[in-house]
Design a protein around this motif. Structure first.
Motif, PDB file in Angstrom:
ATOM      1  N   SER A  12     -44.897 -14.889  24.318  1.00 28.63           N
ATOM      2  CA  SER A  12     -44.083 -14.508  23.172  1.00 28.63           C
ATOM      3  C   SER A  12     -43.320 -13.222  23.420  1.00 28.63           C
ATOM      4  O   SER A  12     -42.116 -13.133  23.146  1.00 28.63           O
ATOM      5  CB  SER A  12     -44.961 -14.346  21.932  1.00 28.63           C
ATOM      6  N   SER A  13     -44.004 -12.205  23.923  1.00 24.84           N
ATOM      7  CA  SER A  13     -43.344 -10.903  24.070  1.00 24.84           C
ATOM      8  C   SER A  13     -42.187 -10.977  25.057  1.00 24.84           C
ATOM      9  O   SER A  13     -41.166 -10.299  24.882  1.00 24.84           O
ATOM     10  CB  SER A  13     -44.356  -9.827  24.484  1.00 24.84           C
ATOM     11  N   ARG A  14     -42.304 -11.828  26.069  1.00 28.02           N
ATOM     12  CA  ARG A  14     -41.198 -11.941  27.031  1.00 28.02           C
ATOM     13  C   ARG A  14     -40.031 -12.745  26.473  1.00 28.02           C
ATOM     14  O   ARG A  14     -38.868 -12.346  26.607  1.00 28.02           O
ATOM     15  CB  ARG A  14     -41.712 -12.528  28.347  1.00 28.02           C
ATOM     16  N   TRP A  15     -40.325 -13.872  25.829  1.00 26.72           N
ATOM     17  CA  TRP A  15     -39.237 -14.670  25.266  1.00 26.72           C
ATOM     18  C   TRP A  15     -38.535 -13.931  24.134  1.00 26.72           C
ATOM     19  O   TRP A  15     -37.293 -13.952  24.044  1.00 26.72           O
ATOM     20  CB  TRP A  15     -39.754 -16.021  24.781  1.00 26.72           C
ATOM     21  N   LEU A  16     -39.274 -13.259  23.277  1.00 26.47           N
ATOM     22  CA  LEU A  16     -38.643 -12.529  22.182  1.00 26.47           C
ATOM     23  C   LEU A  16     -37.851 -11.336  22.696  1.00 26.47           C
ATOM     24  O   LEU A  16     -36.766 -11.034  22.181  1.00 26.47           O
ATOM     25  CB  LEU A  16     -39.706 -12.082  21.175  1.00 26.47           C
ATOM     26  N   ALA A  17     -38.366 -10.663  23.712  1.00 27.91           N
ATOM     27  CA  ALA A  17     -37.619  -9.555  24.305  1.00 27.91           C
ATOM     28  C   ALA A  17     -36.297 -10.029  24.885  1.00 27.91           C
ATOM     29  O   ALA A  17     -35.269  -9.342  24.800  1.00 27.91           O
ATOM     30  CB  ALA A  17     -38.458  -8.883  25.394  1.00 27.91           C
ATOM     31  N   LEU A  18     -36.313 -11.204  25.476  1.00 30.04           N
ATOM     32  CA  LEU A  18     -35.096 -11.764  26.060  1.00 30.04           C
ATOM     33  C   LEU A  18     -34.097 -12.188  24.992  1.00 30.04           C
ATOM     34  O   LEU A  18     -32.893 -11.948  25.126  1.00 30.04           O
ATOM     35  CB  LEU A  18     -35.468 -12.973  26.932  1.00 30.04           C
ATOM     36  N   ARG A  19     -34.592 -12.770  23.918  1.00 29.40           N
ATOM     37  CA  ARG A  19     -33.712 -13.438  22.951  1.00 29.40           C
ATOM     38  C   ARG A  19     -33.396 -12.602  21.714  1.00 29.40           C
ATOM     39  O   ARG A  19     -32.562 -12.997  20.905  1.00 29.40           O
ATOM     40  CB  ARG A  19     -34.329 -14.767  22.541  1.00 29.40           C
ATOM     41  N   SER A  40     -49.009  -6.869  28.004  1.00 28.93           N
ATOM     42  CA  SER A  40     -50.342  -6.401  28.347  1.00 28.93           C
ATOM     43  C   SER A  40     -51.146  -7.541  28.969  1.00 28.93           C
ATOM     44  O   SER A  40     -51.385  -8.559  28.309  1.00 28.93           O
ATOM     45  CB  SER A  40     -51.020  -5.882  27.066  1.00 28.93           C
ATOM     46  N   SER A  41     -51.540  -7.387  30.237  1.00 32.29           N
ATOM     47  CA  SER A  41     -52.266  -8.452  30.946  1.00 32.29           C
ATOM     48  C   SER A  41     -51.584  -9.806  30.734  1.00 32.29           C
ATOM     49  O   SER A  41     -52.233 -10.812  30.443  1.00 32.29           O
ATOM     50  CB  SER A  41     -53.735  -8.534  30.481  1.00 32.29           C
ATOM     51  N   ALA A  42     -50.285  -9.828  30.876  1.00 33.66           N
ATOM     52  CA  ALA A  42     -49.506 -11.030  30.567  1.00 33.66           C
ATOM     53  C   ALA A  42     -49.722 -12.122  31.610  1.00 33.66           C
ATOM     54  O   ALA A  42     -49.938 -11.847  32.794  1.00 33.66           O
ATOM     55  CB  ALA A  42     -48.024 -10.682  30.483  1.00 33.66           C
ATOM     56  N   MET A  43     -49.659 -13.370  31.146  1.00 32.48           N
ATOM     57  CA  MET A  43     -49.872 -14.519  32.026  1.00 32.48           C
ATOM     58  C   MET A  43     -48.688 -14.710  32.973  1.00 32.48           C
ATOM     59  O   MET A  43     -47.530 -14.688  32.562  1.00 32.48           O
ATOM     60  CB  MET A  43     -50.071 -15.784  31.201  1.00 32.48           C
ATOM     61  N   ASN A  44     -49.004 -14.924  34.238  1.00 33.61           N
ATOM     62  CA  ASN A  44     -47.997 -15.275  35.239  1.00 33.61           C
ATOM     63  C   ASN A  44     -48.323 -16.589  35.929  1.00 33.61           C
ATOM     64  O   ASN A  44     -47.559 -17.054  36.770  1.00 33.61           O
ATOM     65  CB  ASN A  44     -47.881 -14.160  36.283  1.00 33.61           C
ATOM     66  N   PHE A  86     -40.190 -16.635  35.590  1.00 38.97           N
ATOM     67  CA  PHE A  86     -39.441 -16.012  34.496  1.00 38.97           C
ATOM     68  C   PHE A  86     -38.680 -14.801  35.025  1.00 38.97           C
ATOM     69  O   PHE A  86     -39.221 -13.969  35.738  1.00 38.97           O
ATOM     70  CB  PHE A  86     -40.394 -15.599  33.381  1.00 38.97           C
ATOM     71  N   ASP A  87     -37.413 -14.694  34.656  1.00 36.15           N
ATOM     72  CA  ASP A  87     -36.551 -13.624  35.164  1.00 36.15           C
ATOM     73  C   ASP A  87     -36.694 -12.373  34.312  1.00 36.15           C
ATOM     74  O   ASP A  87     -36.040 -12.225  33.280  1.00 36.15           O
ATOM     75  CB  ASP A  87     -35.100 -14.100  35.183  1.00 36.15           C
ATOM     76  N   MET A  88     -37.547 -11.450  34.735  1.00 35.23           N
ATOM     77  CA  MET A  88     -37.743 -10.218  33.993  1.00 35.23           C
ATOM     78  C   MET A  88     -36.477  -9.375  33.955  1.00 35.23           C
ATOM     79  O   MET A  88     -36.244  -8.630  33.003  1.00 35.23           O
ATOM     80  CB  MET A  88     -38.888  -9.407  34.614  1.00 35.23           C
ATOM     81  N   ASP A  89     -35.637  -9.494  34.969  1.00 40.10           N
ATOM     82  CA  ASP A  89     -34.415  -8.691  35.017  1.00 40.10           C
ATOM     83  C   ASP A  89     -33.412  -9.096  33.951  1.00 40.10           C
ATOM     84  O   ASP A  89     -32.458  -8.355  33.678  1.00 40.10           O
ATOM     85  CB  ASP A  89     -33.761  -8.801  36.398  1.00 40.10           C
ATOM     86  N   TYR A 149     -43.110  -7.141  40.192  1.00 40.33           N
ATOM     87  CA  TYR A 149     -41.884  -7.206  39.401  1.00 40.33           C
ATOM     88  C   TYR A 149     -41.707  -6.051  38.416  1.00 40.33           C
ATOM     89  O   TYR A 149     -40.648  -5.886  37.824  1.00 40.33           O
ATOM     90  CB  TYR A 149     -41.764  -8.539  38.651  1.00 40.33           C
ATOM     91  N   SER A 150     -42.725  -5.236  38.232  1.00 47.06           N
ATOM     92  CA  SER A 150     -42.653  -4.230  37.168  1.00 47.06           C
ATOM     93  C   SER A 150     -41.877  -2.977  37.552  1.00 47.06           C
ATOM     94  O   SER A 150     -41.401  -2.259  36.684  1.00 47.06           O
ATOM     95  CB  SER A 150     -44.058  -3.833  36.739  1.00 47.06           C
ATOM     96  N   ARG A 151     -41.798  -2.682  38.832  1.00 50.70           N
ATOM     97  CA  ARG A 151     -41.071  -1.500  39.295  1.00 50.70           C
ATOM     98  C   ARG A 151     -41.682  -0.232  38.705  1.00 50.70           C
ATOM     99  O   ARG A 151     -42.854   0.021  38.859  1.00 50.70           O
ATOM    100  CB  ARG A 151     -39.586  -1.646  38.986  1.00 50.70           C
ATOM    101  N   ASP A 152     -40.874   0.569  37.978  1.00 52.25           N
ATOM    102  CA  ASP A 152     -41.365   1.875  37.538  1.00 52.25           C
ATOM    103  C   ASP A 152     -41.815   1.879  36.084  1.00 52.25           C
ATOM    104  O   ASP A 152     -41.954   2.940  35.482  1.00 52.25           O
ATOM    105  CB  ASP A 152     -40.280   2.941  37.744  1.00 52.25           C
ATOM    106  N   ASN A 153     -42.035   0.694  35.511  1.00 56.01           N
ATOM    107  CA  ASN A 153     -42.460   0.658  34.104  1.00 56.01           C
ATOM    108  C   ASN A 153     -43.831   0.017  33.957  1.00 56.01           C
ATOM    109  O   ASN A 153     -44.075  -0.734  33.025  1.00 56.01           O
ATOM    110  CB  ASN A 153     -41.424  -0.055  33.230  1.00 56.01           C
TER     111      ASN A 153
END
Length: 236
Positions: free
Chosen positions: A117-124, A135-139, A152-155, A182-186
């Motif tokens: 949810s947090s990734r799809w909502l952040a994207l949309r 937090s401990s998100a599923m990959n 999933f394209d985090m960028d 994929y998280s880089r500096d965050n």
């Protein structure tokens, strides 16, 4: 669509919308009463609600709509969470919170399968959310759940993001190395803590047992200042 607000002790304008994880491949998040915020629907944040209250951040547990509670035909899975209907439903929740409680600025938080949810909502919803916390998100998948997280394209997400992961998480769908890549500096890396209960459960390293207060403080710091606490290795 049911929600449960942990009512703050002071008038505030900021809110963290919390989408909790669910056991195994079960995607349904069912909120039926106010006590659900203390029964896992706010994850580890409920036990540290004072940290958020002092910072002027309301905690809101956000469940699946009732038409997604059915065992068959609706499971609050990837199809729903990646849909425009979900965006519309969450938009209505935010409008309600603005009208009823004066909340204006919203961040989304997803733990484990809640990270779908947090990734799809952040994207949309880039114009409606101030930021997203995964937090401990599923990959990796659990049954049919989280299949849209593969590749999933985090960028593509344009709002600020914070990742939180334990470097020794043993839950196979939320392992640390992919997040580190994929998280880089965050990224907030969590170290140490307890190991009781199931490895993918509400304790253990998957849910930062013995480090939950420290992680909560790192979340508040990021929401308030944008500063990433690189490592959490204490509970303070």
């Amino acid at each position: 669509m049911n929600i449960a607000l942990l009512e703050p002790s002071q008038p505030i304008t900021r809110a963290l919308l919390v989408v909790p994880g669910t056991p195994g491949s079960e995607g349904r998040i069912i909120i039926q009463n106010a006590m659900d915020v203390y029964n896992g629907k706010l994850q580890y944040l409920a036990q540290n609600a004072d940290v958020f209250d002092q910072a002027g951040i309301a905690l809101v547990a956000m469940g699946c709509p009732t038409d997604q509670w059915a065992l068959f035909g609706g499971k609050c899975d990837d199809d729903y969470r990646s849909s425009q209907q979900y965006v519309d439903d969450v938009s209505k929740v935010m409008a309600f919170l603005r009208t009823q409680y004066g909340l204006k600025d919203f961040w989304i938080f997803g733990h484990s399968s809640g990270g779908i949810s947090s990734r799809w909502l952040a994207l949309r919803m880039p114009n409606q959310l101030k930021g997203a916390i995964h937090s401990s998100a599923m990959n990796r998948t659990a049954g049919n759940l989280a299949r849209t997280m593969l590749g999933f394209d985090m960028d593509a997400i344009r709002i600020p993001i914070l990742h939180i992961a334990h470097e020794q998480d043993e839950c196979l769908s939320t392992l640390y190395p992919p997040v580190k890549q994929y998280s880089r500096d965050n990224l907030v890396t969590v170290r140490g803590g307890g190991q009781s209960g199931p490895v993918c459960g509400g304790a253990n390293r998957h849910s930062f047992e013995g480090r939950q207060r420290g992680v909560s403080r790192a979340i508040v710091q990021w929401i308030s200042t944008g500063k990433v606490q690189v490592v959490v290795d204490t509970n303070e």
